[in-house]
Design a protein around this motif. Structure first.
Motif, mmCIF file in Angstrom:
data_model
loop_
_atom_site.group_PDB
_atom_site.id
_atom_site.type_symbol
_atom_site.label_atom_id
_atom_site.label_comp_id
_atom_site.label_asym_id
_atom_site.label_seq_id
_atom_site.Cartn_x
_atom_site.Cartn_y
_atom_site.Cartn_z
ATOM 1 N N ASP A 58 0.828 -1.206 0.000
ATOM 2 C CA ASP A 58 0.000 0.000 0.000
ATOM 3 C C ASP A 58 0.861 1.255 0.000
ATOM 4 O O ASP A 58 0.570 2.222 -0.709
ATOM 5 C CB ASP A 58 -0.925 -0.002 1.223
ATOM 6 C CG ASP A 58 -1.982 -1.082 1.109
ATOM 7 O OD1 ASP A 58 -2.133 -1.627 -0.010
ATOM 8 O OD2 ASP A 58 -2.645 -1.391 2.114
ATOM 9 N N LEU A 62 0.912 4.250 -2.836
ATOM 10 C CA LEU A 62 0.679 5.659 -2.518
ATOM 11 C C LEU A 62 1.883 6.515 -2.898
ATOM 12 O O LEU A 62 1.730 7.629 -3.408
ATOM 13 C CB LEU A 62 0.369 5.807 -1.028
ATOM 14 C CG LEU A 62 -1.021 5.336 -0.601
ATOM 15 C CD1 LEU A 62 -1.091 5.171 0.897
ATOM 16 C CD2 LEU A 62 -2.072 6.327 -1.074
ATOM 17 N N SER A 63 3.065 5.974 -2.660
ATOM 18 C CA SER A 63 4.269 6.745 -3.000
ATOM 19 C C SER A 63 4.330 6.985 -4.498
ATOM 20 O O SER A 63 4.694 8.067 -4.957
ATOM 21 C CB SER A 63 5.522 6.004 -2.541
ATOM 22 O OG SER A 63 5.482 5.770 -1.164
ATOM 23 N N LYS A 65 1.836 7.224 -6.451
ATOM 24 C CA LYS A 65 0.857 8.256 -6.800
ATOM 25 C C LYS A 65 1.395 9.645 -6.478
ATOM 26 O O LYS A 65 1.149 10.600 -7.220
ATOM 27 C CB LYS A 65 -0.448 7.998 -6.050
ATOM 28 C CG LYS A 65 -1.240 6.873 -6.678
ATOM 29 C CD LYS A 65 -2.499 6.599 -5.908
ATOM 30 C CE LYS A 65 -3.142 5.310 -6.388
ATOM 31 N NZ LYS A 65 -4.003 4.717 -5.346
ATOM 32 N N GLU A 87 -3.150 17.117 -3.032
ATOM 33 C CA GLU A 87 -3.128 15.690 -3.394
ATOM 34 C C GLU A 87 -2.072 14.962 -2.569
ATOM 35 O O GLU A 87 -2.311 13.897 -2.001
ATOM 36 C CB GLU A 87 -2.773 15.513 -4.875
ATOM 37 C CG GLU A 87 -3.926 15.583 -5.847
ATOM 38 C CD GLU A 87 -3.426 15.543 -7.281
ATOM 39 O OE1 GLU A 87 -2.524 14.727 -7.576
ATOM 40 O OE2 GLU A 87 -3.922 16.337 -8.104
ATOM 41 N N THR A 90 -2.905 14.502 1.084
ATOM 42 C CA THR A 90 -3.855 13.412 1.346
ATOM 43 C C THR A 90 -3.131 12.075 1.346
ATOM 44 O O THR A 90 -3.289 11.257 2.250
ATOM 45 C CB THR A 90 -4.928 13.376 0.235
ATOM 46 O OG1 THR A 90 -5.246 14.708 -0.123
ATOM 47 C CG2 THR A 90 -6.145 12.630 0.698
ATOM 48 N N ARG A 91 -2.332 11.872 0.305
ATOM 49 C CA ARG A 91 -1.600 10.598 0.224
ATOM 50 C C ARG A 91 -0.678 10.422 1.425
ATOM 51 O O ARG A 91 -0.573 9.344 1.988
ATOM 52 C CB ARG A 91 -0.731 10.565 -1.037
ATOM 53 C CG ARG A 91 -1.450 10.961 -2.282
ATOM 54 C CD ARG A 91 -1.978 9.758 -3.008
ATOM 55 N NE ARG A 91 -2.479 10.115 -4.300
ATOM 56 C CZ ARG A 91 -3.721 9.870 -4.710
ATOM 57 N NH1 ARG A 91 -4.572 9.272 -3.903
ATOM 58 N NH2 ARG A 91 -4.095 10.206 -5.922
ATOM 59 N N GLU A 94 -2.350 9.285 4.454
ATOM 60 C CA GLU A 94 -2.633 7.846 4.392
ATOM 61 C C GLU A 94 -1.372 7.050 4.691
ATOM 62 O O GLU A 94 -1.389 6.077 5.446
ATOM 63 C CB GLU A 94 -3.163 7.472 3.003
ATOM 64 C CG GLU A 94 -4.615 7.836 2.770
ATOM 65 C CD GLU A 94 -5.028 7.529 1.335
ATOM 66 O OE1 GLU A 94 -4.963 6.345 0.951
ATOM 67 O OE2 GLU A 94 -5.377 8.470 0.610
ATOM 68 N N ILE A 95 -0.277 7.482 4.071
ATOM 69 C CA ILE A 95 0.994 6.793 4.318
ATOM 70 C C ILE A 95 1.344 6.852 5.797
ATOM 71 O O ILE A 95 1.825 5.876 6.379
ATOM 72 C CB ILE A 95 2.116 7.423 3.461
ATOM 73 C CG1 ILE A 95 1.909 7.063 1.996
ATOM 74 C CG2 ILE A 95 3.473 6.962 3.939
ATOM 75 C CD1 ILE A 95 2.979 7.591 1.082
ATOM 76 N N CYS A 120 8.951 -0.761 0.139
ATOM 77 C CA CYS A 120 8.142 0.455 0.092
ATOM 78 C C CYS A 120 8.934 1.657 0.581
ATOM 79 O O CYS A 120 8.714 2.776 0.124
ATOM 80 C CB CYS A 120 6.907 0.285 0.956
ATOM 81 S SG CYS A 120 7.264 0.042 2.683
#
Lengths: 325, 253
Positions: A58, A62-63, A65, A87, A90-91, A94-95, A120
């Motif tokens: 995950d 995200l990274s 993105k 943007e 937000t990511r 989450e990270i 990751c």
């Protein structure tokens, strides 16, 4: 003879179907307890690895993105365009949550035990170094990057509320404080851990490998950034800030120069003994990226003046349009 | 003016730490080389079991023990060096050698080594992981959290070492028959079967351990075939574990 049912091919059919093999607990012997203990231990290990792999996947996604978002930036500037920044925020939040979930799994001895499941972090390092570069046109050091990741972990562990502080670290500040730099990863993180032990003791630490391989990949992103910004604006995304007159006698510093510097940087470093194969592969890719950016620089010098100045499809700064030159 | 792309201090810092890493690996390699020599020496003497009747074990086992003592002192060196660094960062450099050392120890003890087995000169005792740790003077099965990140014997090391023992024992089963010691073959067969049953309990993932565990069934089959051959010819001694091959020794004579 006649007691068997047969299928259409004439083969005997088993009456009650295949019996489930009564495997476990069938054989009990003096070693059974030992193996049961071992089973519990191995299961614990496998389960943990599974959890780590999931989280890792995950974070990697995200990274990536984040990197895509960053590739929509058109020029190096201390403040990223608002829409892109949001943007990314937000990511990152989450990270941060994922990192917080990951942290307790990779403490102490487990950090290196599961290192191979933690690719990751390389990707995250790539995203963060790239963001840092786009803002400051400098390379962030491993110690500072580690602090960023640790902060992220803590934010993820804290009950939300802190999303606005994500990644607001120094914009124009020069490659910051060499003070914590010489300390290896172990020193800074062991100190705060017991201090704030009550709620959030664990943080995720980057290893030097995570950092270096992340920076290797950074060169690829810089190449892509240089290519798109040259194609779209003809400026190679130069630093527009810093107050140095836009078409002053000498432009601040080009990506070509930065790439050259990074290239030499990696050429000069001794090959990491851990994984020579991977190192050399990455180094090769970096070399190619440097070549490509060189070529861009050449093209722009030769033909730059012939480019029509005019409409610049700057998709990034929809909100805050700023004119170039 | 903009700051430089790369902080000049960064390069030196990174170079220093990469060089340190390389130096660690070099030193480690030397230590592992020495251990490797001890292990192959021990394996060499240990291979004599295949041609030594059980009555001569009391003279053979002490020789093997000398080899194991060397391994132990090399492992002590390895332990004190490796404990300075994160265990899993470098352990793959010596895990294989360590597993081989463990397997020599397990086999020697199983054969009834006076110093390592609680049942001197009587084969059949399997050292546990904890026993191995005690002999090697190393902690075992360290996990996260409060455990220190130091040299230790992992479960995987123990199991992989044990699998080598199984393989070696299945060979010994055959050779012991040749030497007229049918009882040992029978004992080995039942030991291997027990271990096989034990390994079946584990939930294995698709890794090296799984691959090696899969090989145990061949050892089981080999040992069972030997027992079958013996029983077919009525060569299995009535009472196990004593003065083996009571009925017939003329096979080799």
């Amino acid at each position: 003879m006649s007691g068997y049912k047969r299928d259409w091919k004439g083969n005997e059919k088993r009456r009650d179907g295949p019996k489930p093999p009564p495997k476990q607990n069938l054989v009990q012997n003096q070693y059974t307890p030992m193996f049961e203990t071992i089973r519990a231990e191995l299961d614990e290990h496998h389960d943990r690895r599974e959890r780590i792999v999931k989280i890792s996947r995950d974070i990697t996604a995200l990274s990536k993105k984040i990197i895509f978002s960053l590739q929509r930036v058109r020029k190096i500037d201390p403040t990223l365009p608002k829409n892109i920044q949001s943007e990314i925020d937000t990511r990152l939040s989450e990270i941060a949550k994922l990192l917080a979930a990951l942290a307790p799994e990779v403490q102490g001895i487990n950090r290196h035990r599961y290192a191979r499941s933690l690719m990751c972090l390389e990707e995250l390092a790539e995203a963060l170094t790239f963001a840092h570069y786009l803002r400051t046109q400098t390379l962030i050091g491993p110690a500072d990057l580690n602090l960023v990741v640790q902060d992220l972990t803590r934010q993820g562990a804290a009950p939300s509320a802190s999303e606005d502080t994500v990644m607001t670290d120094d914009g124009p500040t020069p490659a910051p404080a060499p003070a914590p730099a010489p300390a290896p990863d172990s020193a800074p993180d062991s100190a705060p851990a017991p201090a704030s032990a009550s709620s959030l003791p664990a943080v995720v630490d980057l290893t030097q490998e995570d950092y270096l391989y992340g920076v290797f990949d950074l060169t690829g992103e810089m190449m892509r950034f240089a290519t798109t910004s040259t194609a779209l604006s003809g400026t190679m995304g130069m630093a527009a800030g810093a107050g140095a007159g836009a078409e002053g006698n000498e432009e601040p510093r080009t990506i070509v120069a930065d790439m050259h510097e990074l290239g030499s940087f990696f050429e000069m470093l001794p090959v990491g003994a851990g994984n020579k194969f991977q190192w050399n592969k990455k180094l090769d890719v970096t070399r190619q990226s440097v070549r490509k950016v060189e070529r861009l620089g050449y093209d722009r010098t030769i033909r730059g003046s012939e480019r029509p100045k005019g409409w610049v499809p700057d998709l990034s700064g929809v909100g805050d349009v700023e004119e170039e030159e | 003016m903009a700051p430089p792309m790369i902080d000049p201090a960064l390069f030196d810092q990174l170079r220093a730490s990469i060089e340190e890493d390389t130096a660690v690996r070099k030193e480690l390699e030397q230590i592992v080389d020495e251990l490797n020599q001890d292990v192959s020496f021990t394996q060499g003497i240990l291979s004599k079991i295949h041609s030594t009747p059980r009555s001569k074990y009391p003279t053979l086992l002490p020789q093997i023990e000398q080899g194991i003592q060397k391994e132990i002192s090399s492992i002590a060196r390895l332990s004190s060096f490796a404990s300075k660094y994160p265990y899993y960062k470098y352990n793959h450099r010596y895990a294989r050698t360590l597993q081989d050392a463990i397997s020599t120890l397990l086999l020697t003890a199983w054969l009834g080594s006076p110093s390592f087995s609680p049942t001197p000169n009587v084969p059949g005792h399997l050292l546990t992981l904890e026993d191995v740790g005690r002999v090697l003077q190393a902690p075992v099965n360290l996990k996260s959290g409060r455990d220190d990140d130091v040299f230790h014997v992992t479960i995987e090391d123990y199991l992989l070492g044990l699998i080598s023992v199984v393989d070696d024992l299945s060979r010994l089963a055959m050779n012991s028959v040749t030497l007229g010691d049918a009882a040992l073959a029978v004992q080995i067969s039942s030991f291997i079967k027990d271990l096989h049953a034990g390994f079946q309990i584990l939930n294995l993932k698709n890794d090296i351990l799984r691959k090696r565990v899969d090989s145990i069934k061949y050892a089981v089959k080999k040992a069972e075939d030997i027992v079958y051959d013996l029983s077919l010819r009525n060569l299995i001694p009535k009472k196990e574990g004593e003065a083996g091959g009571a009925e017939r020794t003329e096979e080799t004579a």
